[in-house]
Design an enzyme around this catalytic site. Structure first.
Site, PDB file in Angstrom:
ATOM      1  N   SER A  40       5.967   3.652  13.348  1.00 45.78           N
ATOM      2  CA  SER A  40       4.525   3.854  13.549  1.00 45.78           C
ATOM      3  C   SER A  40       4.254   4.643  14.816  1.00 45.78           C
ATOM      4  O   SER A  40       5.007   4.548  15.804  1.00 45.78           O
ATOM      5  CB  SER A  40       3.872   2.471  13.656  1.00 45.78           C
ATOM      6  OG  SER A  40       2.571   2.590  14.166  1.00 45.78           O
TER       7      SER A  40
ATOM      8  N   TYR B  66       0.825  -1.213   0.000  1.00 43.42           N
ATOM      9  CA  TYR B  66       0.000   0.000   0.000  1.00 43.42           C
ATOM     10  C   TYR B  66       0.865   1.271   0.000  1.00 43.42           C
ATOM     11  O   TYR B  66       0.811   2.075  -0.936  1.00 43.42           O
ATOM     12  CB  TYR B  66      -0.910  -0.065   1.233  1.00 43.42           C
ATOM     13  CG  TYR B  66      -1.755   1.149   1.511  1.00 43.42           C
ATOM     14  CD1 TYR B  66      -2.438   1.820   0.490  1.00 43.42           C
ATOM     15  CD2 TYR B  66      -1.908   1.615   2.818  1.00 43.42           C
ATOM     16  CE1 TYR B  66      -3.236   2.916   0.775  1.00 43.42           C
ATOM     17  CE2 TYR B  66      -2.707   2.694   3.113  1.00 43.42           C
ATOM     18  CZ  TYR B  66      -3.366   3.353   2.092  1.00 43.42           C
ATOM     19  OH  TYR B  66      -4.151   4.436   2.383  1.00 43.42           O
TER      20      TYR B  66
ATOM     21  N   LYS C  78       8.415  -2.651  15.852  1.00 40.24           N
ATOM     22  CA  LYS C  78       8.723  -1.272  15.427  1.00 40.24           C
ATOM     23  C   LYS C  78       9.724  -0.642  16.388  1.00 40.24           C
ATOM     24  O   LYS C  78      10.674   0.030  15.974  1.00 40.24           O
ATOM     25  CB  LYS C  78       7.437  -0.439  15.345  1.00 40.24           C
ATOM     26  CG  LYS C  78       6.489  -0.878  14.241  1.00 40.24           C
ATOM     27  CD  LYS C  78       7.132  -0.753  12.870  1.00 40.24           C
ATOM     28  CE  LYS C  78       6.272  -1.294  11.758  1.00 40.24           C
ATOM     29  NZ  LYS C  78       7.006  -1.538  10.507  1.00 40.24           N
TER      30      LYS C  78
ATOM     31  N   PHE D  20     -16.171   1.245  17.470  1.00 41.48           N
ATOM     32  CA  PHE D  20     -15.705   0.579  18.691  1.00 41.48           C
ATOM     33  C   PHE D  20     -15.629   1.560  19.854  1.00 41.48           C
ATOM     34  O   PHE D  20     -14.574   2.113  20.152  1.00 41.48           O
ATOM     35  CB  PHE D  20     -14.331  -0.065  18.449  1.00 41.48           C
ATOM     36  CG  PHE D  20     -14.308  -1.113  17.372  1.00 41.48           C
ATOM     37  CD1 PHE D  20     -15.372  -2.001  17.199  1.00 41.48           C
ATOM     38  CD2 PHE D  20     -13.209  -1.231  16.521  1.00 41.48           C
ATOM     39  CE1 PHE D  20     -15.336  -2.978  16.200  1.00 41.48           C
ATOM     40  CE2 PHE D  20     -13.163  -2.201  15.521  1.00 41.48           C
ATOM     41  CZ  PHE D  20     -14.235  -3.071  15.365  1.00 41.48           C
TER      42      PHE D  20
ATOM     43  N   TYR E  88       3.691  -6.836  17.170  1.00 40.56           N
ATOM     44  CA  TYR E  88       3.874  -5.936  16.019  1.00 40.56           C
ATOM     45  C   TYR E  88       4.489  -4.614  16.481  1.00 40.56           C
ATOM     46  O   TYR E  88       5.498  -4.152  15.934  1.00 40.56           O
ATOM     47  CB  TYR E  88       2.536  -5.672  15.312  1.00 40.56           C
ATOM     48  CG  TYR E  88       2.622  -4.533  14.314  1.00 40.56           C
ATOM     49  CD1 TYR E  88       3.265  -4.697  13.093  1.00 40.56           C
ATOM     50  CD2 TYR E  88       2.095  -3.265  14.609  1.00 40.56           C
ATOM     51  CE1 TYR E  88       3.386  -3.644  12.189  1.00 40.56           C
ATOM     52  CE2 TYR E  88       2.212  -2.214  13.711  1.00 40.56           C
ATOM     53  CZ  TYR E  88       2.850  -2.408  12.508  1.00 40.56           C
ATOM     54  OH  TYR E  88       2.983  -1.353  11.619  1.00 40.56           O
TER      55      TYR E  88
HETATM   56  P1  NAD Z   1       1.461  -3.646   3.067  1.00 37.41           P
HETATM   57  O1  NAD Z   1       1.217  -4.981   3.669  1.00 37.41           O
HETATM   58  O2  NAD Z   1       0.509  -3.168   2.040  1.00 37.41           O
HETATM   59  O3  NAD Z   1       2.927  -3.567   2.452  1.00 37.41           O
HETATM   60  C1  NAD Z   1       3.999  -4.312   2.952  1.00 37.41           C
HETATM   61  C2  NAD Z   1       4.576  -5.080   1.788  1.00 37.41           C
HETATM   62  O4  NAD Z   1       5.694  -5.837   2.248  1.00 37.41           O
HETATM   63  C3  NAD Z   1       3.592  -6.079   1.176  1.00 37.41           C
HETATM   64  O5  NAD Z   1       3.537  -5.870  -0.223  1.00 37.41           O
HETATM   65  C4  NAD Z   1       4.170  -7.456   1.509  1.00 37.41           C
HETATM   66  O6  NAD Z   1       3.907  -8.392   0.495  1.00 37.41           O
HETATM   67  C5  NAD Z   1       5.641  -7.118   1.649  1.00 37.41           C
HETATM   68  N1  NAD Z   1       6.416  -8.002   2.515  1.00 37.41           N
HETATM   69  C6  NAD Z   1       6.131  -8.411   3.784  1.00 37.41           C
HETATM   70  N2  NAD Z   1       7.107  -9.193   4.241  1.00 37.41           N
HETATM   71  C7  NAD Z   1       8.037  -9.294   3.252  1.00 37.41           C
HETATM   72  C8  NAD Z   1       9.278  -9.966   3.112  1.00 37.41           C
HETATM   73  N3  NAD Z   1       9.758 -10.726   4.089  1.00 37.41           N
HETATM   74  N4  NAD Z   1       9.948  -9.821   1.960  1.00 37.41           N
HETATM   75  C9  NAD Z   1       9.471  -9.051   0.962  1.00 37.41           C
HETATM   76  N5  NAD Z   1       8.307  -8.414   1.025  1.00 37.41           N
HETATM   77  C10 NAD Z   1       7.597  -8.529   2.163  1.00 37.41           C
HETATM   78  O7  NAD Z   1       1.576  -2.612   4.282  1.00 37.41           O
HETATM   79  P2  NAD Z   1       1.684  -1.029   4.261  1.00 37.41           P
HETATM   80  O8  NAD Z   1       0.449  -0.507   4.885  1.00 37.41           O
HETATM   81  O9  NAD Z   1       2.096  -0.545   2.936  1.00 37.41           O
HETATM   82  O10 NAD Z   1       2.843  -0.844   5.315  1.00 37.41           O
HETATM   83  C11 NAD Z   1       4.186  -0.623   4.927  1.00 37.41           C
HETATM   84  C12 NAD Z   1       5.029  -0.441   6.165  1.00 37.41           C
HETATM   85  O11 NAD Z   1       4.519   0.634   6.939  1.00 37.41           O
HETATM   86  C13 NAD Z   1       5.039  -1.655   7.097  1.00 37.41           C
HETATM   87  O12 NAD Z   1       6.333  -1.776   7.658  1.00 37.41           O
HETATM   88  C14 NAD Z   1       4.044  -1.275   8.154  1.00 37.41           C
HETATM   89  O13 NAD Z   1       4.305  -1.908   9.376  1.00 37.41           O
HETATM   90  C15 NAD Z   1       4.291   0.228   8.270  1.00 37.41           C
HETATM   91  N6  NAD Z   1       3.165   0.972   8.814  1.00 37.41           N
HETATM   92  C16 NAD Z   1       1.933   0.852   8.235  1.00 37.41           C
HETATM   93  C17 NAD Z   1       0.857   1.534   8.772  1.00 37.41           C
HETATM   94  C18 NAD Z   1      -0.524   1.399   8.173  1.00 37.41           C
HETATM   95  O14 NAD Z   1      -1.510   1.701   8.868  1.00 37.41           O
HETATM   96  N7  NAD Z   1      -0.677   0.972   6.942  1.00 37.41           N
HETATM   97  C19 NAD Z   1       1.045   2.375   9.882  1.00 37.41           C
HETATM   98  C20 NAD Z   1       2.323   2.492  10.438  1.00 37.41           C
HETATM   99  C21 NAD Z   1       3.383   1.780   9.883  1.00 37.41           C
HETATM  100  N1  UDP Z   2     -12.453   1.563  14.390  1.00 39.82           N
HETATM  101  C1  UDP Z   2     -13.813   1.372  14.483  1.00 39.82           C
HETATM  102  N2  UDP Z   2     -14.396   0.391  13.713  1.00 39.82           N
HETATM  103  C2  UDP Z   2     -13.683  -0.397  12.862  1.00 39.82           C
HETATM  104  C3  UDP Z   2     -12.280  -0.193  12.781  1.00 39.82           C
HETATM  105  C4  UDP Z   2     -11.689   0.788  13.559  1.00 39.82           C
HETATM  106  O1  UDP Z   2     -14.496   2.057  15.234  1.00 39.82           O
HETATM  107  O2  UDP Z   2     -14.262  -1.263  12.208  1.00 39.82           O
HETATM  108  C5  UDP Z   2     -11.819   2.633  15.171  1.00 39.82           C
HETATM  109  C6  UDP Z   2     -10.757   2.153  16.142  1.00 39.82           C
HETATM  110  O3  UDP Z   2     -11.368   1.843  17.392  1.00 39.82           O
HETATM  111  C7  UDP Z   2      -9.829   3.365  16.218  1.00 39.82           C
HETATM  112  C8  UDP Z   2      -9.970   4.019  14.842  1.00 39.82           C
HETATM  113  O4  UDP Z   2     -11.167   3.484  14.274  1.00 39.82           O
HETATM  114  O5  UDP Z   2     -10.322   4.250  17.174  1.00 39.82           O
HETATM  115  C9  UDP Z   2      -8.796   3.727  13.923  1.00 39.82           C
HETATM  116  O6  UDP Z   2      -8.605   2.317  13.905  1.00 39.82           O
HETATM  117  P1  UDP Z   2      -7.594   1.638  12.889  1.00 39.82           P
HETATM  118  O7  UDP Z   2      -7.649   0.166  13.166  1.00 39.82           O
HETATM  119  O8  UDP Z   2      -7.894   2.084  11.506  1.00 39.82           O
HETATM  120  O9  UDP Z   2      -6.173   2.247  13.274  1.00 39.82           O
HETATM  121  P2  UDP Z   2      -5.358   2.235  14.673  1.00 39.82           P
HETATM  122  O10 UDP Z   2      -5.387   3.647  15.152  1.00 39.82           O
HETATM  123  O11 UDP Z   2      -6.012   1.274  15.586  1.00 39.82           O
HETATM  124  O12 UDP Z   2      -4.007   1.811  14.242  1.00 39.82           O
END
Ligand code: NAD
Ligand code: UDP
Length: 343
Positions: free
Chosen positions: A128, A15, A157, A222, A153
């Site tokens: 994160s 993503y 981080k 929630f 998880y």
């Molecule tokens: P995502 O799952 O869409 O992207 C992660 C990608 O990494 C995926 O395409 C997956 O196939 C690939 N991947 C996982 N393990 C792998 C491995 N061992 N080798 C090669 N590829 C691998 O997730 P995202 O939302 O794009 O998140 C990207 C990063 O950002 C992650 O580290 C995630 O923890 C961090 N992050 C995401 C969020 C969020 O809410 N989306 C918030 C904070 C941090």
């Molecule tokens: N949330 C909700 N209903 C859902 C999913 C999430 O009310 O189906 C709320 C959750 O309690 C939080 C906010 O939406 O307050 C954001 O949740 P999310 O899981 O997207 O991200 P988080 O902040 O937990 O990483």
């Protein structure tokens, strides 16, 4: 390819990685994408190619496979790596901690070790806001103390941040930036790339868009008894394109050698708290539809409120979130309609 202007993106079919690939290319960088497709689809890379109008090197590689990763380091010239590759489902990490420690930490150590071994200078890590837990003072700055992680998880981080800090301190020539993302949402305005959750989404916005598409019968809020203005939780929702641009700003900083020290941290959010209810009503308003929703019990582990102080990113990276919540939620719905073939 000019190594100074080339970025290896691990997890680049995902993503945030796919959106970052687009913004890096728009900013004049070349990218190499690697991903094991464990949580993504190769169509995402085609989406990036379609948006930028050119081919992009993509290899299916598991970053835990050191030999395969080494071959990528030998094959391409790049100075910078953005490491997105990780598993990210909080609940699953509680049920299967080893899967998370293994994937998220081994992959990151492989990356850092190979950078050291091959003399690559710049690494950017996806951290994160989860590291702040339930902060005593809001908004949180980068100096706000981290709280003990409440999930494996979240712990990966914190540990990865520490690995990066220690390695940048020990190995001269290695620069690291950790970006602490708040809540990434939305999709590219072209609707060619976006979020692709597998199974029932955990996150709010994909649950909303799937409910709007009729895939989920009912959205649950929630908890509405939090000590917040409308009783629902407050978060800092950051548009994924803005977030992608923050990566470009961070890479520019590393490539331009403008680091104050070899390891830096930045909060990446909007600085504005938005409640769950406000997010839902805004989605309904801008997309002109109604969502079936109900109030249910609080979700275990949710903090009542967290949002970012983004001063450091604004001033040091010269980056600021620009897209409005309205535009972001329009884009989220356009993407869901695109993948579901809804007119
Ligand atoms: P995502 O799952 O869409 O992207 C992660 C990608 O990494 C995926 O395409 C997956 O196939 C690939 N991947 C996982 N393990 C792998 C491995 N061992 N080798 C090669 N590829 C691998 O997730 P995202 O939302 O794009 O998140 C990207 C990063 O950002 C992650 O580290 C995630 O923890 C961090 N992050 C995401 C969020 C969020 O809410 N989306 C918030 C904070 C941090
Ligand atoms: N949330 C909700 N209903 C859902 C999913 C999430 O009310 O189906 C709320 C959750 O309690 C939080 C906010 O939406 O307050 C954001 O949740 P999310 O899981 O997207 O991200 P988080 O902040 O937990 O990483």
């Amino acid at each position: 390819m000019n190594s100074n202007k080339t970025v290896l993106i691990s997890g680049g079919a995902g993503y945030i990685g796919s959106h970052t690939a687009v913004e890096l290319i728009n900013a004049g960088y070349d990218v190499v994408i690697i991903d094991n497709l464990s949580n993504s689809d190769r169509n995402a890379v085609d989406g990036v190619r379609d948006i930028v109008g050119r081919d992009i090197p993509f290899e299916v590689v598991d970053t835990c496979d050191r030999a395969a990763l080494r071959a990528v380091f030998d094959r391409y010239a790049f100075d910078s790596v953005i490491h997105f590759a990780a598993f990210k489902a909080v609940g699953e990490s509680v049920a299967e901690p080893l899967k998370y420690y293994q994937n998220n930490l081994v992959s990151f150590m492989n990356i850092v070790e190979l950078m050291k071994e091959t003399g690559r200078p710049n690494v950017l890590f996806s951290s994160s806001a989860t590291v702040y837990g339930e902060a005593e003072v809001l908004p949180v700055t980068e100096q706000t103390p981290r709280q003990p992680a409440t999930s494996p998880y979240g712990n990966t981080k914190q540990i990865a941040e520490d690995i990066l800090r220690d390695c940048c301190g020990a190995y001269s020539g290695l620069n690291g930036i950790a970006l602490r993302y708040f809540n990434p949402i939305g999709a590219h305005p072209s609707a060619l790339i976006g979020e692709l959750p597998r199974g029932v989404p955990n996150n709010l916005v994909p649950f909303i868009t799937q409910t709007a598409a009729g895939i989920r019968p009912m959205l649950s809020i929630f908890g509405n008894d939090y000590d917040t203005p409308d009783g629902t939780c407050l978060r800092d929702y950051i548009d994924v394109v803005d977030l992608a641009k923050a990566h470009v700003a961070a890479v520019n900083r590393m490539v331009g050698a403008r680091m104050e020290s070899s390891y830096e941290i930045f909060n990446i959010g909007t600085g504005r708290p938005v409640s769950v209810l406000e997010l839902i009503t805004t989605f309904e308003k801008v997309n002109d539809l109604k969502l079936p929703y109900q109030y249910t019990a609080r979700r275990a582990g949710d903090v009542p409120a967290v949002w970012a102080d983004t001063t450091r990113a604004n001033e040091v990276l010269g980056w600021k979130a620009e897209r409005s919540l309205d535009d972001t939620l329009r884009a989220a719905w356009a993407w869901e309609k695109h993948i579901r073939n809804i007119k």
